[in-house]
Design a protein around this motif. Sequence first.
Motif, PDB file in Angstrom:
ATOM      1  N   UNK A 209       0.906  -1.176  -0.343  1.00 23.25           N
ATOM      2  CA  UNK A 209      -0.180  -0.277   0.414  1.00 23.25           C
ATOM      3  C   UNK A 209       1.127   1.140  -0.184  1.00 23.25           C
ATOM      4  N   UNK A 210       0.475   1.970  -0.204  1.00 18.97           N
ATOM      5  CA  UNK A 210       1.411   3.275  -1.136  1.00 18.97           C
ATOM      6  C   UNK A 210       0.321   4.884  -1.741  1.00 18.97           C
ATOM      7  N   UNK A 211       0.968   5.932  -1.203  1.00 19.60           N
ATOM      8  CA  UNK A 211      -0.336   6.454  -1.572  1.00 19.60           C
ATOM      9  C   UNK A 211       0.556   7.673  -2.507  1.00 19.60           C
ATOM     10  N   UNK A 212      -0.762   7.806  -2.973  1.00 16.74           N
ATOM     11  CA  UNK A 212      -0.614   8.501  -4.812  1.00 16.74           C
ATOM     12  C   UNK A 212       0.775   9.853  -4.392  1.00 16.74           C
ATOM     13  N   UNK A 213       1.309   9.683  -5.955  1.00 17.76           N
ATOM     14  CA  UNK A 213       2.782   9.876  -5.711  1.00 17.76           C
ATOM     15  C   UNK A 213       3.283   8.946  -5.647  1.00 17.76           C
ATOM     16  N   UNK A 214       2.995   7.910  -5.045  1.00 19.60           N
ATOM     17  CA  UNK A 214       4.954   7.305  -4.303  1.00 19.60           C
ATOM     18  C   UNK A 214       4.989   6.383  -5.311  1.00 19.60           C
TER      19      UNK A 214
ATOM     20  N   UNK B 234      -0.664  -7.948  -4.680  1.00 18.07           N
ATOM     21  CA  UNK B 234      -1.643  -6.788  -4.970  1.00 18.07           C
ATOM     22  C   UNK B 234      -0.747  -5.128  -4.482  1.00 18.07           C
ATOM     23  N   UNK B 235      -1.433  -4.276  -5.048  1.00 19.56           N
ATOM     24  CA  UNK B 235      -0.507  -3.229  -5.077  1.00 19.56           C
ATOM     25  C   UNK B 235      -2.424  -2.098  -4.447  1.00 19.56           C
ATOM     26  N   UNK B 236      -1.472  -1.142  -3.972  1.00 19.91           N
ATOM     27  CA  UNK B 236      -2.609  -0.568  -3.602  1.00 19.91           C
ATOM     28  C   UNK B 236      -2.489   1.099  -3.409  1.00 19.91           C
TER      29      UNK B 236
END
Length: 126
Positions: free
Chosen positions: A11-16, A121-123
């Motif tokens: 899981x990562x925040x947008x832009x990461x 999975x990528x979130x």
Amino acid sequence: QVQLVESGGGSVQAGGSLRLSCAASGDTARRSYMAWFRQAPGKEREGVAALAGDGSTSYAESVKGRFTISRDNAKSTLYLQMSSLKPEDTGVYYCAAASLVLVKGWLLTPSKYYNWGQGTQVTVSS
């Protein structure tokens, strides 16, 4: 026979950024062409990036300039470096391999690949 094992999702925040890995084993000839696909909930599996036997690459328009596919033959590992991630990049990412994909325009077509990993999975959250 070819075995493919993906790793590196999360899981990562947008832009990461994230880097996916796909450890490959088995018949080398059957994995001359390798690619990354993804599948979001309720959507069809789509091609993200592919690496042909001659080293040429193909990318989906939606990821061009943000994702980079590469391969370390010594480690028998395929990578997908993902940067500037967006929420729409969320999904299960699969590694796939084929002995030959005859037409470059087919490199991102799931039905041209016969060996698949289990997915990772990528979130991406906004």
